[in-house]
Design an enzyme around this catalytic site. Structure first.
Site, PDB file in Angstrom:
ATOM      1  N   ASN A   8       0.864  -1.175   0.000  1.00 29.97           N
ATOM      2  CA  ASN A   8       0.000   0.000   0.000  1.00 29.97           C
ATOM      3  C   ASN A   8       0.904   1.230   0.000  1.00 29.97           C
ATOM      4  O   ASN A   8       1.454   1.604   1.030  1.00 29.97           O
ATOM      5  CB  ASN A   8      -0.909  -0.008   1.236  1.00 29.97           C
ATOM      6  CG  ASN A   8      -1.896   1.134   1.235  1.00 29.97           C
ATOM      7  OD1 ASN A   8      -1.850   2.009   0.364  1.00 29.97           O
ATOM      8  ND2 ASN A   8      -2.788   1.138   2.207  1.00 29.97           N
ATOM      9  N   ARG A  90      -2.440  -2.020  -3.568  1.00 29.38           N
ATOM     10  CA  ARG A  90      -3.735  -1.389  -3.327  1.00 29.38           C
ATOM     11  C   ARG A  90      -3.805  -0.130  -4.191  1.00 29.38           C
ATOM     12  O   ARG A  90      -2.912   0.707  -4.156  1.00 29.38           O
ATOM     13  CB  ARG A  90      -3.848  -1.000  -1.861  1.00 29.38           C
ATOM     14  CG  ARG A  90      -5.097  -0.216  -1.601  1.00 29.38           C
ATOM     15  CD  ARG A  90      -5.051   0.505  -0.288  1.00 29.38           C
ATOM     16  NE  ARG A  90      -6.298   1.191  -0.069  1.00 29.38           N
ATOM     17  CZ  ARG A  90      -6.413   2.309   0.626  1.00 29.38           C
ATOM     18  NH1 ARG A  90      -5.354   2.861   1.174  1.00 29.38           N
ATOM     19  NH2 ARG A  90      -7.579   2.877   0.790  1.00 29.38           N
ATOM     20  N   HIS A 179     -13.061   1.489  -0.032  1.00 27.82           N
ATOM     21  CA  HIS A 179     -12.958   0.345   0.895  1.00 27.82           C
ATOM     22  C   HIS A 179     -13.528  -0.942   0.285  1.00 27.82           C
ATOM     23  O   HIS A 179     -13.904  -1.857   1.016  1.00 27.82           O
ATOM     24  CB  HIS A 179     -13.735   0.598   2.211  1.00 27.82           C
ATOM     25  CG  HIS A 179     -13.253   1.759   3.015  1.00 27.82           C
ATOM     26  ND1 HIS A 179     -14.119   2.633   3.616  1.00 27.82           N
ATOM     27  CD2 HIS A 179     -12.013   2.172   3.318  1.00 27.82           C
ATOM     28  CE1 HIS A 179     -13.424   3.565   4.274  1.00 27.82           C
ATOM     29  NE2 HIS A 179     -12.141   3.293   4.107  1.00 27.82           N
ATOM     30  N   HIS A 207     -17.554  -0.627   7.296  1.00 24.02           N
ATOM     31  CA  HIS A 207     -16.102  -0.462   7.485  1.00 24.02           C
ATOM     32  C   HIS A 207     -15.928   0.897   8.154  1.00 24.02           C
ATOM     33  O   HIS A 207     -15.992   1.946   7.494  1.00 24.02           O
ATOM     34  CB  HIS A 207     -15.383  -0.510   6.131  1.00 24.02           C
ATOM     35  CG  HIS A 207     -13.910  -0.264   6.245  1.00 24.02           C
ATOM     36  ND1 HIS A 207     -12.972  -1.249   6.054  1.00 24.02           N
ATOM     37  CD2 HIS A 207     -13.207   0.859   6.553  1.00 24.02           C
ATOM     38  CE1 HIS A 207     -11.764  -0.743   6.239  1.00 24.02           C
ATOM     39  NE2 HIS A 207     -11.882   0.536   6.536  1.00 24.02           N
ATOM     40  N   ARG A 240     -13.654  13.926   8.059  1.00 24.67           N
ATOM     41  CA  ARG A 240     -14.395  14.287   6.846  1.00 24.67           C
ATOM     42  C   ARG A 240     -15.872  14.518   7.157  1.00 24.67           C
ATOM     43  O   ARG A 240     -16.430  13.826   8.013  1.00 24.67           O
ATOM     44  CB  ARG A 240     -14.279  13.168   5.797  1.00 24.67           C
ATOM     45  CG  ARG A 240     -12.869  12.955   5.343  1.00 24.67           C
ATOM     46  CD  ARG A 240     -12.767  11.796   4.365  1.00 24.67           C
ATOM     47  NE  ARG A 240     -11.498  11.120   4.567  1.00 24.67           N
ATOM     48  CZ  ARG A 240     -11.273   9.853   4.275  1.00 24.67           C
ATOM     49  NH1 ARG A 240     -12.237   9.105   3.763  1.00 24.67           N
ATOM     50  NH2 ARG A 240     -10.095   9.312   4.501  1.00 24.67           N
ATOM     51  N   ILE A 331     -12.815   1.602  14.368  1.00 33.08           N
ATOM     52  CA  ILE A 331     -13.931   1.892  15.278  1.00 33.08           C
ATOM     53  C   ILE A 331     -14.875   0.696  15.359  1.00 33.08           C
ATOM     54  O   ILE A 331     -15.255   0.256  16.449  1.00 33.08           O
ATOM     55  CB  ILE A 331     -14.669   3.183  14.820  1.00 33.08           C
ATOM     56  CG1 ILE A 331     -13.688   4.360  14.846  1.00 33.08           C
ATOM     57  CG2 ILE A 331     -15.896   3.445  15.680  1.00 33.08           C
ATOM     58  CD1 ILE A 331     -14.199   5.627  14.171  1.00 33.08           C
ATOM     59  N   GLY A 332     -15.228   0.151  14.205  1.00 35.14           N
ATOM     60  CA  GLY A 332     -16.155  -0.992  14.176  1.00 35.14           C
ATOM     61  C   GLY A 332     -15.648  -2.194  14.948  1.00 35.14           C
ATOM     62  O   GLY A 332     -16.427  -2.937  15.546  1.00 35.14           O
ATOM     63  N   GLU A 333     -14.312  -2.382  14.963  1.00 36.55           N
ATOM     64  CA  GLU A 333     -13.752  -3.555  15.654  1.00 36.55           C
ATOM     65  C   GLU A 333     -13.467  -3.306  17.134  1.00 36.55           C
ATOM     66  O   GLU A 333     -13.304  -4.254  17.897  1.00 36.55           O
ATOM     67  CB  GLU A 333     -12.421  -3.965  14.986  1.00 36.55           C
ATOM     68  CG  GLU A 333     -12.597  -4.552  13.602  1.00 36.55           C
ATOM     69  CD  GLU A 333     -11.272  -4.740  12.880  1.00 36.55           C
ATOM     70  OE1 GLU A 333     -10.244  -4.964  13.539  1.00 36.55           O
ATOM     71  OE2 GLU A 333     -11.270  -4.653  11.634  1.00 36.55           O
ATOM     72  N   GLU A 386      -7.490  -6.400   4.366  1.00 42.46           N
ATOM     73  CA  GLU A 386      -7.387  -6.039   2.952  1.00 42.46           C
ATOM     74  C   GLU A 386      -6.139  -6.645   2.311  1.00 42.46           C
ATOM     75  O   GLU A 386      -6.136  -6.992   1.137  1.00 42.46           O
ATOM     76  CB  GLU A 386      -7.375  -4.505   2.816  1.00 42.46           C
ATOM     77  CG  GLU A 386      -8.738  -3.905   3.101  1.00 42.46           C
ATOM     78  CD  GLU A 386      -8.690  -2.500   3.666  1.00 42.46           C
ATOM     79  OE1 GLU A 386      -8.160  -2.334   4.791  1.00 42.46           O
ATOM     80  OE2 GLU A 386      -9.163  -1.568   3.011  1.00 42.46           O
TER      81      GLU A 386
HETATM   82  P1  ADP Z   1      -7.963   4.277   8.780  1.00 46.58           P
HETATM   83  O1  ADP Z   1      -7.477   2.970   8.199  1.00 46.58           O
HETATM   84  O2  ADP Z   1      -9.109   4.885   8.031  1.00 46.58           O
HETATM   85  O3  ADP Z   1      -6.890   5.253   9.111  1.00 46.58           O
HETATM   86  P2  ADP Z   1      -8.564   2.661  11.122  1.00 46.58           P
HETATM   87  O4  ADP Z   1      -9.465   1.611  10.601  1.00 46.58           O
HETATM   88  O5  ADP Z   1      -7.174   2.288  11.474  1.00 46.58           O
HETATM   89  O6  ADP Z   1      -8.604   3.944  10.187  1.00 46.58           O
HETATM   90  O7  ADP Z   1      -9.263   3.301  12.430  1.00 46.58           O
HETATM   91  C1  ADP Z   1      -8.616   4.241  13.216  1.00 46.58           C
HETATM   92  C2  ADP Z   1      -9.600   4.781  14.241  1.00 46.58           C
HETATM   93  O8  ADP Z   1     -10.156   3.683  15.005  1.00 46.58           O
HETATM   94  C3  ADP Z   1      -8.945   5.662  15.286  1.00 46.58           C
HETATM   95  O9  ADP Z   1      -8.900   7.006  14.850  1.00 46.58           O
HETATM   96  C4  ADP Z   1      -9.884   5.519  16.455  1.00 46.58           C
HETATM   97  O10 ADP Z   1     -10.908   6.498  16.309  1.00 46.58           O
HETATM   98  C5  ADP Z   1     -10.515   4.152  16.279  1.00 46.58           C
HETATM   99  N1  ADP Z   1     -10.061   3.186  17.302  1.00 46.58           N
HETATM  100  C6  ADP Z   1      -9.042   2.339  17.225  1.00 46.58           C
HETATM  101  N2  ADP Z   1      -8.942   1.615  18.363  1.00 46.58           N
HETATM  102  C7  ADP Z   1      -9.952   2.030  19.161  1.00 46.58           C
HETATM  103  C8  ADP Z   1     -10.405   1.692  20.469  1.00 46.58           C
HETATM  104  N3  ADP Z   1      -9.785   0.763  21.178  1.00 46.58           N
HETATM  105  N4  ADP Z   1     -11.492   2.330  20.959  1.00 46.58           N
HETATM  106  C9  ADP Z   1     -12.106   3.285  20.245  1.00 46.58           C
HETATM  107  N5  ADP Z   1     -11.735   3.637  19.011  1.00 46.58           N
HETATM  108  C10 ADP Z   1     -10.678   3.033  18.481  1.00 46.58           C
END
Ligand code: ADP
Length: 400
Positions: A8, A90, A179, A207, A240, A331-333, A386
Site C-alpha cells: 500500500n 492497493r 474500501h 467499514h 471528513r 472503530i467498528g472492531e 485487505e
Molecule cells: P484508517 O485505516 O481509516 O486510518 P482505522 O481503521 O485504522 O482507520 O481506524 C482508526 C480509528 O479507530 C482511530 O482514529 C480511532 O478512532 C478508532 N479506534 C481504534 N482503536 C480504538 C479503540 N480501542 N477504541 C475506540 N476507538 C478506536
C-alpha cells in the site's frame, strides 16, 4: 510454496506485508514512513515477530523498496528475492474501468494515471510504488487491486448523481465508493461462515475506521455504498464531513473569503468528529471528553450516531430485508461505546439490540456475534484484512 508481497504505497509511506502462499502465512510486515525526508522511519517484524525500527534517510520510493528487499534478506525472512513471485498493490481509484483486479501493464498504468484527478493523494503515489517495485524486481508480475472494483456492480440509479448526464459522460462524475476490498472480504466471510452460503443473502457491511463507509450487499454484490465520487461522501467520519447540502460549500467560499481549495481541505481534514468536537479525530479521546462533560464531544458523538443510523436504516429499506450487519475497521472492531450509540438510535424502529457483555468483550481483533438473541437483525464483528485479499488476487491473476 512461494511468496507474495501486498503493498500500500502512499505519497510519503509504503506499507507492506509478505505472505507465504497458498498457505496465507504472514512472514513479515512493515512500513517505510516519511519517504523524502532525512529522518525517514523504516520498521519491519523479524522471524520472531519482534519489531525492528530504524531512522534513516529515505530519499524516494525506490530507496524504500531497496530497504525492504535488503531487510528481507538480512533478517533471513527469505533466502533470495527470487522467492517473491508476485507483488499486489492497493489502488484507491479504478474509476469506471475496473470491476476486478488487473495485471499491471501499460494499459492499466495509463488508466490509473488518467484517474489521478479523482484521487490526487493516492493514485499518483500508487504508481510511484509500482514503478519502484518494477525496477527492483523486473521479472516479477504485479497486480493492481482497486478499492472501487467491488462497488462496480451498482446500477446507474445508484451510482449516478442527480445532475445532467454530460457530467458523467464527459467527466466520469459518479459514485465510485471506496474500501471495496474490505467490504468484499467482510461479505465473503459473512456469507460463508455466518449465513452458511444460503440463497438470497442481504447484508450491510460497515467499514468504520478513521475513514468510514457502509455497503448494502445482495447475493454478494454491492447494491449501494456510502462514499461517493471520492471518500469525502457518506457518513460523518474522523475528519471528513460525509454527505451535506452541497450549497454549504458555495456559501462558505463566498462568505468567508477562504478559497475553494481551503474549504475543500477543511471538509476533508478538519471536519467530521474532529471538527464538531474540537477535541480530536480519535474516537477514544472524544469518548473520554464526552464522559468528562465536554458538550462539543457529546454533540459530535450524537451527530455521528444519528448519521450512521440514518444510513443503516436507509440501506435496510433499500435491501428490503437484512440477514446480517457486519462491523469492522478501527472503530467498528474496537469501539463498543460507539457501536452501542448507533444501535440505540436504531432500536425503536429497526429493533436492533446488542448483547451488552459480548459488545464489550469483542474488541482488539476478536471476531463474533455481538447482537442479543432478540435483535431483529444479527450483528457480528469481523476484523478486516485487505492485505490478504490483495495477496489472493495477485495469485489468481498471475495464475500461480
Ligand atoms: P484508517 O485505516 O481509516 O486510518 P482505522 O481503521 O485504522 O482507520 O481506524 C482508526 C480509528 O479507530 C482511530 O482514529 C480511532 O478512532 C478508532 N479506534 C481504534 N482503536 C480504538 C479503540 N480501542 N477504541 C475506540 N476507538 C478506536
Amino acid at each position: 510454496m512461494y511468496k507474495i508481497m501486498s503493498v500500500n504505497a502512499g505519497s510519503s509511506s509504503m506499507k507492506f506485508k509478505l505472505y507465504e502462499m497458498p498457505e496465507e502465512k504472514v512472514l513479515t510486515a512493515g512500513i517505510c514512513e516519511r519517504i523524502g525526508h532525512d529522518d525517514g522511519i523504516f520498521s519491519i517484524t523479524d522471524n520472531e515477530g519482534k519489531k525492528i525500527k530504524k531512522i534513516l534517510p529515505i530519499k524516494d520510493h525506490a530507496v524504500a523498496v531497496k530497504l525492504i528487499m535488503d531487510a528481507l534478506i538480512s533478517n533471513h525472512i527469505i533466502d533470495s528475492l527470487e522467492e517473491i513471485k508476485g507483488v499486489g498493490h492497493r489502488i484507491v481509484q479504478g474509476g469506471p474501468y475496473f470491476s476486478d483486479s488487473a495485471l499491471f501493464n501499460k494499459d492499466t498504468e495509463q488508466k490509473i494515471e488518467s484517474l489521478i484527478p479523482l484521487a490526487p493523494l493516492h493514485n499518483g503515489p500508487h504508481l510511484i510504488g509500482y514503478r519502484a517495485f518494477k525496477k527492483a524486481l523486473p521479472e516479477v508480475g504485479q497486480v493492481a487491486v482497486f478499492d472501487t472494483a467491488f462497488h462496480q456492480t451498482m446500477a446507474p440509479e445508484d451510482y449516478l448523481f442527480p445532475i445532467a448526464p454530460e457530467y458523467y459522460e464527459k467527466y466520469k462524475c459518479r459514485r465510485y465508493g471506496a474500501h471495496g476490498t474490505s467490504h468484499k472480504y467482510l461479505s465473503e466471510i459473512a456469507i460463508k461462515k455466518y449465513l452458511k452460503n444460503k440463497k438470497d443473502t442481504r447484508i450491510i457491511t460497515c467499514h468504520i475506521g478513521s475513514g468510514a463507509s457502509l455497503a448494502a450487499i445482495k447475493d454478494g454484490k454491492v447494491v449501494l455504498t456510502s462514499m461517493g465520487l471520492t471518500p469525502l461522501g457518506g457518513i460523518m467520519m474522523g475528519t471528513r464531513t460525509g454527505d451535506m447540502d452541497p450549497s454549504v460549500f458555495n456559501y462558505l467560499v463566498s462568505s468567508t473569503g477562504k478559497s475553494a481549495e481551503e474549504i475543500f481541505q477543511e471538509f476533508n481534514k478538519q471536519s467530521g468528529l474532529l471538527g464538531v468536537s474540537q477535541v480530536s479525530n480519535d474516537t477514544r479521546d472524544i469518548e473520554n471528553a464526552a464522559h468528562e462533560g465536554n458538550k462539543q464531544a457529546q454533540l459530535a458523538i450524537k451527530m455521528w450516531s444519528l448519521k450512521f443510523s440514518q444510513f443503516l436504516s436507509a440501506y435496510a429499506c433499500r435491501l428490503g430485508r437484512v440477514d446480517l450487519i457486519v462491523w469492522s475497521a478501527g472503530i467498528g472492531e474496537n469501539a463498543s461505546y460507539y457501536r452501542q450509540c448507533v444501535v440505540d438510535e436504531c432500536s425503536e424502529y429497526m429493533g436492533l439490540k446488542l448483547d451488552h457483555q459480548k459488545n464489550i468483550e469483542t474488541i482488539r481483533g476478536k471476531e463474533g456475534i455481538i447482537s442479543s438473541k432478540d435483535s431483529t437483525i444479527p450483528m457480528v464483528v469481523i476484523p478486516t484484512d485487505e492485505e490478504i485479499m490483495i495477496a489472493r488476487d495477485t495469485v489468481r491473476l498471475l495464475k500461480l
